[in-house]
Write a protein that holds these residues in place. Structure first.
Motif, PDB file in Angstrom:
ATOM      1  N   PHE A 130     -53.452  -0.838  75.216  1.00  0.00           N
ATOM      2  CA  PHE A 130     -52.702  -1.868  74.216  1.00  0.00           C
ATOM      3  C   PHE A 130     -52.424  -3.002  75.258  1.00  0.00           C
ATOM      4  CE2 PHE A 130     -48.545  -3.800  73.043  1.00  0.00           C
ATOM      5  CZ  PHE A 130     -49.160  -4.044  71.691  1.00  0.00           C
ATOM      6  N   SER A 131     -51.852  -2.904  76.340  1.00  0.00           N
ATOM      7  CA  SER A 131     -51.543  -4.049  77.185  1.00  0.00           C
ATOM      8  C   SER A 131     -52.676  -5.221  77.414  1.00  0.00           C
ATOM      9  CB  SER A 131     -50.797  -3.670  78.624  1.00  0.00           C
ATOM     10  OG  SER A 131     -52.005  -2.817  79.268  1.00  0.00           O
ATOM     11  N   ALA A 132     -54.025  -4.419  77.546  1.00  0.00           N
ATOM     12  CA  ALA A 132     -55.143  -5.326  77.975  1.00  0.00           C
ATOM     13  C   ALA A 132     -55.519  -5.921  76.425  1.00  0.00           C
ATOM     14  CB  ALA A 132     -56.459  -4.633  78.352  1.00  0.00           C
ATOM     15  N   SER A 133     -55.381  -5.259  75.388  1.00  0.00           N
ATOM     16  CA  SER A 133     -55.566  -6.083  74.143  1.00  0.00           C
ATOM     17  C   SER A 133     -54.436  -6.884  73.658  1.00  0.00           C
ATOM     18  CB  SER A 133     -55.509  -4.742  72.903  1.00  0.00           C
ATOM     19  OG  SER A 133     -56.407  -3.891  73.202  1.00  0.00           O
ATOM     20  N   ALA A 134     -53.208  -6.724  73.982  1.00  0.00           N
ATOM     21  CA  ALA A 134     -52.324  -7.687  73.600  1.00  0.00           C
ATOM     22  C   ALA A 134     -52.505  -8.801  74.382  1.00  0.00           C
ATOM     23  CB  ALA A 134     -50.842  -7.090  73.862  1.00  0.00           C
ATOM     24  N   SER A 135     -52.801  -8.755  75.800  1.00  0.00           N
ATOM     25  CA  SER A 135     -53.178  -9.956  76.652  1.00  0.00           C
ATOM     26  C   SER A 135     -54.062 -10.510  76.359  1.00  0.00           C
ATOM     27  CB  SER A 135     -53.063  -9.317  78.014  1.00  0.00           C
ATOM     28  OG  SER A 135     -52.000  -8.659  78.477  1.00  0.00           O
TER      29      SER A 135
END
Length: 114
Positions: free
Chosen positions: A26-31
Protein backbone atom coordinates in the motif's frame (compact mmCIF):
# COMPACT_ATOMS: atom_id res chain seq x y z
CA UNK A 1 18.84 -1.65 -9.75
CA UNK A 2 19.06 -5.41 -9.28
CA UNK A 3 17.97 -5.07 -5.64
CA UNK A 4 15.01 -2.93 -6.68
CA UNK A 5 13.97 -5.45 -9.33
CA UNK A 6 14.22 -8.22 -6.77
CA UNK A 7 11.93 -6.32 -4.41
CA UNK A 8 9.53 -5.58 -7.25
CA UNK A 9 9.45 -8.99 -8.90
CA UNK A 10 11.98 -11.54 -7.65
CA UNK A 11 10.51 -11.82 -4.19
CA UNK A 12 7.15 -12.60 -5.77
CA UNK A 13 8.71 -15.54 -7.60
CA UNK A 14 10.12 -16.98 -4.39
CA UNK A 15 6.76 -16.79 -2.61
CA UNK A 16 4.25 -16.90 -5.46
CA UNK A 17 1.85 -19.12 -3.50
CA UNK A 18 1.56 -16.55 -0.71
CA UNK A 19 -1.35 -14.19 -1.39
CA UNK A 20 0.42 -11.12 0.01
CA UNK A 21 3.39 -11.51 -2.31
CA UNK A 22 1.16 -10.96 -5.34
CA UNK A 23 0.22 -7.38 -4.51
CA UNK A 24 2.19 -4.15 -4.40
CA UNK A 25 2.46 -2.74 -0.88
CA UNK A 26 0.00 0.00 0.00
CA UNK A 27 2.79 2.45 0.84
CA UNK A 28 4.25 2.02 -2.66
CA UNK A 29 0.82 2.30 -4.30
CA UNK A 30 -0.09 5.41 -2.30
CA UNK A 31 3.24 7.06 -3.07
CA UNK A 32 2.99 6.26 -6.76
CA UNK A 33 -0.62 7.53 -6.82
CA UNK A 34 0.42 10.83 -5.27
CA UNK A 35 3.25 11.25 -7.78
CA UNK A 36 1.01 10.36 -10.72
CA UNK A 37 -1.66 12.78 -9.49
CA UNK A 38 0.87 15.61 -9.26
CA UNK A 39 2.19 14.73 -12.72
CA UNK A 40 -1.33 14.64 -14.19
CA UNK A 41 -2.20 17.91 -12.46
CA UNK A 42 0.93 19.57 -13.84
CA UNK A 43 0.25 18.37 -17.36
CA UNK A 44 -3.52 18.90 -17.45
CA UNK A 45 -3.78 21.98 -15.17
CA UNK A 46 -7.16 20.70 -13.98
CA UNK A 47 -8.00 18.98 -10.70
CA UNK A 48 -11.05 17.22 -12.12
CA UNK A 49 -9.17 15.87 -15.16
CA UNK A 50 -6.23 14.79 -13.01
CA UNK A 51 -8.62 12.96 -10.66
CA UNK A 52 -10.44 11.35 -13.60
CA UNK A 53 -7.16 10.16 -15.10
CA UNK A 54 -5.98 8.83 -11.74
CA UNK A 55 -9.28 6.97 -11.25
CA UNK A 56 -8.84 5.40 -14.69
CA UNK A 57 -5.31 4.38 -13.77
CA UNK A 58 -6.59 2.82 -10.54
CA UNK A 59 -9.27 0.93 -12.48
CA UNK A 60 -6.67 -0.56 -14.81
CA UNK A 61 -4.44 -1.39 -11.88
CA UNK A 62 -7.29 -3.16 -10.05
CA UNK A 63 -8.04 -5.20 -13.17
CA UNK A 64 -4.37 -6.15 -13.38
CA UNK A 65 -4.29 -7.17 -9.70
CA UNK A 66 -7.48 -9.21 -10.10
CA UNK A 67 -6.04 -11.03 -13.12
CA UNK A 68 -2.77 -11.67 -11.29
CA UNK A 69 -4.64 -13.06 -8.29
CA UNK A 70 -6.70 -15.31 -10.61
CA UNK A 71 -3.54 -16.50 -12.36
CA UNK A 72 -2.22 -17.79 -9.04
CA UNK A 73 -5.24 -18.75 -6.97
CA UNK A 74 -8.33 -18.63 -9.15
CA UNK A 75 -10.44 -21.29 -10.77
CA UNK A 76 -11.11 -19.68 -14.16
CA UNK A 77 -14.48 -20.36 -15.73
CA UNK A 78 -13.78 -19.07 -19.23
CA UNK A 79 -11.35 -20.32 -21.86
CA UNK A 80 -9.71 -16.87 -22.02
CA UNK A 81 -9.08 -16.78 -18.26
CA UNK A 82 -7.68 -20.35 -18.36
CA UNK A 83 -5.34 -19.31 -21.20
CA UNK A 84 -4.16 -16.28 -19.20
CA UNK A 85 -3.59 -18.48 -16.15
CA UNK A 86 -1.51 -20.95 -18.22
CA UNK A 87 0.42 -18.06 -19.77
CA UNK A 88 1.33 -16.63 -16.35
CA UNK A 89 2.10 -20.03 -14.82
CA UNK A 90 4.60 -20.67 -17.62
CA UNK A 91 6.32 -17.44 -16.56
CA UNK A 92 6.68 -18.85 -13.06
CA UNK A 93 7.64 -22.36 -14.08
CA UNK A 94 10.86 -22.08 -16.03
CA UNK A 95 10.30 -19.08 -18.29
CA UNK A 96 11.08 -16.23 -15.87
CA UNK A 97 12.73 -14.22 -18.65
CA UNK A 98 9.61 -14.41 -20.82
CA UNK A 99 5.82 -14.28 -20.67
CA UNK A 100 5.53 -11.12 -18.58
CA UNK A 101 1.95 -10.33 -19.60
CA UNK A 102 -0.56 -11.04 -16.86
CA UNK A 103 -3.71 -9.63 -18.43
CA UNK A 104 -2.80 -10.29 -22.06
CA UNK A 105 0.09 -11.80 -24.08
CA UNK A 106 -0.09 -9.00 -26.66
CA UNK A 107 2.92 -7.08 -25.31
CA UNK A 108 4.89 -10.34 -25.06
CA UNK A 109 4.10 -10.93 -28.72
CA UNK A 110 5.11 -7.37 -29.67
CA UNK A 111 8.40 -7.41 -27.67
CA UNK A 112 9.36 -10.99 -28.57
CA UNK A 113 9.05 -12.36 -25.03
CA UNK A 114 6.29 -14.81 -25.87
Amino acid sequence: MRALLYLAHGMHHETSQVVGSNFIRFSASASASALFFLLFLGILSSWSRAVALLLGLWGGYLLYEFMHYMAHFGRPRTAWMRAMQRHHQRHHQGEECARFGVTTPILDWLFGTL
